[in-house]
Design an enzyme around this catalytic site. Structure first.
Site, short mmCIF file in Angstrom:
data_model
loop_
_atom_site.label_atom_id
_atom_site.label_comp_id
_atom_site.label_asym_id
_atom_site.label_seq_id
_atom_site.Cartn_x
_atom_site.Cartn_y
_atom_site.Cartn_z
CB SER A 168 -0.95 -0.03 1.20
OG SER A 168 -1.85 1.05 1.17
CB THR A 169 1.17 4.17 2.27
OG1 THR A 169 -0.24 4.40 2.29
CG2 THR A 169 1.90 5.50 2.28
CG HIS A 195 -4.18 -0.85 -0.86
ND1 HIS A 195 -4.00 -0.79 0.51
CD2 HIS A 195 -4.73 -2.08 -1.10
CE1 HIS A 195 -4.42 -1.91 1.07
NE2 HIS A 195 -4.87 -2.71 0.11
CG MET A 285 -2.28 3.23 7.34
SD MET A 285 -1.05 3.41 8.66
CE MET A 285 -2.09 4.03 9.98
CG ASP A 288 -6.03 -5.59 1.91
OD1 ASP A 288 -6.53 -6.72 2.09
OD2 ASP A 288 -5.93 -5.06 0.79
#
Length: 355
Positions: A168-169, A195, A285, A288
Site C-alpha cells: 500500500s503506502t 492499493h 497502512m 489488508d
C-alpha cells in the site's frame, strides 16, 4: 497538538479551493501557502518549511515533476501528488524522484475528502531525506501492457513457485526497488495487489516496465500465468488465480475499503498453490493482506515481510509480523536475493528474527 502545516500547489484556482476546503474542515491542518506553479512551490518549501506539499503535475513555469526533484534535492519534504488520471504515467515518475504517494484530484464528496485527509495526516509524519542529484540514465523500452489474453486450452504449469505481493503506502517505490533487481529469467510468475486510485494502474505498469528486466502488465481476465512475468491487479476489480493457472478478475464488494484487495489475491494463491506459494507483504497502512499471508503460511508456503527500517509505513507488514504468520522479516535491499533463492526451490530452513 499543533496543526499540520501544508502547502497546496496547483495552477487551477478551483482545484486549490477544493483542496483548501477539504483540508481545513477539521481544524488539524493549516494551509500555510499556495503555489500556482512548480517554481513557487520550490520557493514556499524553502521559506515556509511545511510538513507536507500537495503537488499537481501539469503546470506552467515549472511542472510538478521538476519541482519535486528540486525540492527533494534542496531539503526533503513529504510530497503527495494530487493529479488527474491523464497524468498517471508522469505521476509514477514523480515517485521515482521523491514523492511519497499519488492520488486522483478529489471532489467535495465525503469519501474523496476523507481519503485525502487520511493521506495528508499519514504522510505528513513520514521522515524523508534530501536526495543527491542523479546522473541522466538511458530509459529502457516500455513493454506493452493490456495485450489481449491468448486463448488456448489449459496448459500444464510451467513454474515451481509463485510470488504474491501485497503493498500500500510506499509500495510503488518498494516495488520499483525490488522488481528491478529480479532477472529476466526469474523462474516464477509475480502477482501483485497494490492499493491504488482508480485510473492510475496503467501508468504504474508503464513506469515499472521501464525499470524492470521482466515484462510488467496489468492483469487480464483469463490470461495464463507465465514464469518471469509481473502481473498487477487493476484497482476496479480483485485479482485471483485459478487451478488452471490463469488470472481471474472479480468484482469486489461495493463497500470494500481497499482497492484492490490484497487478502483476495493472497488467499487465492494459497488455495491454489499451497506450499508452492511465496507471500510477501511490503510497506503500507492498515491490515489488508494479513489474512492472505496467513492463508499462505497455513498452507505451507513461504512468507516474507519488509522490515521496519526500510518501510515508508510499517503498518500492514507489522500487523502480519504481530500475527505470527511471517517466517522471514527482511530488509528491502535483501529481498530480491531471497526471492530468487526461494523461487528456485531452495527453501530457507530457519526463521529470521525482526531486524
Amino acid at each position: 497538538m499543533s496543526a499540520i502545516r501544508v502547502v497546496i500547489t496547483d495552477d487551477s484556482q478551483l482545484a486549490r479551493d477544493v483542496l483548501r476546503n477539504i483540508l481545513t474542515r477539521d481544524g488539524d491542518i493549516e494551509i500555510v501557502g499556495e503555489a500556482t506553479n512548480g517554481r513557487e512551490a520550490v520557493e514556499l518549501a524553502r521559506r515556509l518549511a511545511p510538513q507536507l506539499i500537495t503537488m499537481d503535475l501539469n503546470m506552467p513555469v515549472m511542472d510538478g515533476l521538476s519541482a519535486i526533484e528540486e525540492i527533494m534535492h534542496t531539503k526533503g519534504v513529504p510530497i503527495l501528488v494530487v493529479s488527474d488520471r491523464s497524468d498517471a504515467e508522469t505521476a509514477y515518475r514523480a515517485l521515482d524522484v521523491g514523492a511519497l504517494e499519488v492520488m486522483q484530484k478529489p471532489t467535495l464528496d465525503d469519501e474523496d475528502a476523507q481519503r485525502l485527509l487520511a493521506r495528508v495526516r499519514l504522510l505528513s509524519g513520514v521522515a524523508v531525506i534530501t536526495r543527491l542529484r542523479r546522473r541522466p540514465t538511458s530509459v529502457m523500452p516500455v513493454v506493452a501492457i493490456n495485450a489481449p489474453p491468448v486463448c488456448h486450452p489449459t496448459m500444464p504449469k510451467a513454474f515451481q513457485r509463485i510470488v504474491a505481493i501485497a503493498c500500500s503506502t510506499g509500495g510503488p517505490q518498494a516495488l520499483a526497488h525490488l522488481l528491478s533487481k529480479l532477472p529476466a529469467n526469474f523462474p516464477a510468475p509475480v502477482v501483485i495487489a497494490q492499493h491504488i486510485s482508480h485510473g492510475f494502474i496503467e501508468g504504474m505498469a508503464h513506469w515499472l516496465a521501464s525499470l524492470c528486466s521482466m515484462p510488467v502488465r496489468v492483469a487480464q481476465h483469463g490470461e495464463p500465468l507465465k514464469p518471469g512475468c509481473i502481473y498487477l491487479s487493476p484497482s476496479e476489480t480483485n485479482l485471483h488465480v485459478t487451478p488452471h493457472h490463469r488470472l481471474q478478475l472479480q468484482q469486489g464488494p461495493d463497500n470494500a475499503l481497499y482497492h484492490p484487495s490484497c487478502d483476495a489475491l493472497l488467499t487465492s494463491v494459497a488455495n491454489v498453490y499451497g506450499p508452492e506459494a511465496i507471500g510477501v507483504i511490503l510497506t503500507g497502512m492498515g491490515r489488508d493482506g494479513v489474512n492472505g499471508v496467513r492463508a499462505i503460511h497455513l498452507a505451507g508456503g513461504s512468507t516474507f515481510a519488509q522490515n521496519e527500517a526500510s518501510s515508508v509505513i510499517y503498518g500492514m507488514n507489522q500487523e502480519a509480523v504481530n500475527a505470527g504468520v511471517i517466517q522471514h522479516i527482511v530488509a528491502l535491499d535483501e529481498l530480491p536475493d531471497r526471492l530468487i533463492h526461494e523461487s528456485s526451490g531452495q527453501r530457507a530452513s530457519s526463521w529470521m528474527q525482526p531486524l
